[in-house]
Scaffold this active site. Structure first.
Site, PDB file in Angstrom:
ATOM      1  N   HIS A 266       0.818  -1.211   0.000  1.00 47.89           N
ATOM      2  CA  HIS A 266       0.000   0.000   0.000  1.00 47.89           C
ATOM      3  C   HIS A 266       0.853   1.262   0.000  1.00 47.89           C
ATOM      4  CE1 HIS A 266      -3.757  -2.284   1.630  1.00 47.89           C
ATOM      5  NE2 HIS A 266      -3.711  -2.256   0.305  1.00 47.89           N
ATOM      6  N   HIS A 396      -4.225  -5.588 -10.941  1.00 46.10           N
ATOM      7  CA  HIS A 396      -2.881  -5.197 -10.513  1.00 46.10           C
ATOM      8  C   HIS A 396      -1.829  -5.556 -11.554  1.00 46.10           C
ATOM      9  CE1 HIS A 396      -3.645  -3.764  -6.439  1.00 46.10           C
ATOM     10  NE2 HIS A 396      -4.455  -4.781  -6.249  1.00 46.10           N
TER      11      HIS A 396
END
Length: 426
Positions: A266, A396
């Site tokens: 993150h 992703h």
């Protein structure tokens, strides 16, 4: 020459990989390979999309009412195939149509408003209304609007109306988290993950509409999560907060969406988003690129296994590996962040990390036999299925392949507004 023992190094010519036509072609080939796998096998004829098994075939948890489909899975597929449409790949339009219809007819709650988290063929199986999922509805609608889908504006107006009316806390400058189907609050938890993805989605909404309020909201979230809290934590991104937006270090939640400790992936994702936010805002806020660099360099220092390679999934607050399995998505985000930072900063460390993370990904994460990427590796770098099963995600991995190919001035959909004519060379 910048060198390292893991084999990633920068030659004397100093040319970035993304400036080499063969590397750009390799990235595009891998992107097309990923898209083809999901296009071939993920469409569920009863609505929405299947996740994929290890061999790339549909993975169905079907009971008597069909397989369960989660909101973030449907929305991400719409976003990815909107990008595939921009690339000019035949069949992408059908996938976008299919996902857009399922969002409106299955996930949308026509009685109470908002979008439920999980459905099967008979209706909602989890009727909660989550900020995380609604952020991806806004992203999907924005991407669909960029490519001209006829239902995109309807979806975007509905989703942003729900955001403003139900989720947005203007005093905090961030979103609240989770509600029941009838909008009763489900606890006082506040999370950075939903706010990070809302930042991504709000920037996409700004790009699609030109409405500056979405960009202003994204800047406010970044100011709270990163400039206030990550800076105070030594450039570590706190995941969990109280309703007063104080860091909750003791929180332990769902291992997929709310793991304890800090999550290196993150911080890498934020470092890329901060550069995009800085660029979209006219480069007015100097703290944004400063924070992007600091987050990235701190994260590769504490989050990368210096012996075997790969990013640990989570760390404790003393920077020790808490969950030492290696997931695919932190590497994907590390690639995107390194490419974005290298485009605005000549520091050779960003190019070195771009090469290092791609080398690990190509060696350990890409499934060269069946396609897709292994989602999870154990400490011995062999595929495991402790949190994820099969090939659960296109989003992703696809973005890791395509972010390096576009300018660092916005999202992939913004970068491909020219139809991708500059993909194979600059």
């Amino acid at each position: 020459m910048q060198s390292s023992k893991d084999g990633s190094w920068i030659g004397m010519d100093g040319v970035r990989l993304v400036d080499r036509p063969v590397h750009r072609r390799w990235l595009l080939t891998e992107a097309e390979r990923l898209i083809a796998l999901f296009q071939r096998n993920a469409l569920n004829p009863r609505g929405g999309f299947f996740n994929l098994a290890e061999d790339g075939r549909p993975l169905s948890d079907a009971g008597p009412n069909g397989s369960r489909r989660k909101l973030h899975e449907t929305t991400r597929m719409v976003h990815c195939f909107a990008i595939a449409h921009q690339l000019g790949l035949p069949g992408a339009d059908r996938m976008v149509d299919h996902g857009m219809d399922f969002l409106w007819t299955a996930h949308r709650d026509p009685r109470e408003g908002g979008y439920v988290w999980e459905v099967d063929d008979s209706g909602p199986t989890d009727g909660t209304k989550q900020a995380y999922g609604h952020a991806f509805v806004i992203l999907a609608a924005s991407s669909a609007l960029v490519v001209g889908h006829p239902d995109a504006r309807r979806l975007l107006d509905d989703a942003t109306g729900i955001l403003l009316g139900r989720f947005w806390d203007d005093a905090a400058g961030a979103t609240t988290e989770e509600y029941g189907r009838d909008w009763h609050p489900l606890g006082d938890y506040r999370g950075q993950n939903s706010n990070m993805h809302l930042t991504e989605a709000l920037m996409a909404a700004f790009e699609a509409t030109g409405e500056t309020r979405w960009l202003t909201m994204a800047e406010r979230i970044a100011g709270l999560i990163i400039d206030r809290h990550a800076r105070a934590q030594g450039w570590r991104v706190a995941e969990h907060f109280t309703d007063a937006w104080e860091v909750d270090r003791a929180y332990e939640g769902d291992p997929m969406f709310r793991p304890a400790g800090t999550t290196p992936g993150h911080a890498l994702e934020w470092s890329r988003l901060l550069v995009q936010l800085w660029q979209l805002g006219g480069q007015k806020h100097d703290w944004l690129p400063e924070a992007a660099r600091a987050l990235f360099l701190r994260t590769v220092e504490i989050g990368w296994d210096p012996v075997e390679g790969g990013f640990y999934y989570t760390l404790d607050w003393d920077d020790r590996p808490a969950q030492s399995d290696r997931f695919w998505w932190p590497c994907a985000e590390g690639i995107g962040a390194a490419a974005t930072l290298a485009a605005i900063d000549p520091d050779p460390r960003f190019e070195l990390w771009y090469r290092r993370v791609w080398d690990f990904t190509a060696r350990c994460l890409i499934d060269h036999e069946h396609g897709g990427w292994f989602p999870e590796l154990g400490p011995d770098l062999r595929p495991v299925s402790r949190v994820f099963v099969g090939k659960p995600d296109l989003y992703h991995a696809l973005q890791a392949c395509l972010i390096p190919l576009v300018p660092p001035t916005g999202s992939i959909t913004r970068g491909f507004l020219d139809g991708g004519r500059s993909l194979l060379g600059r």
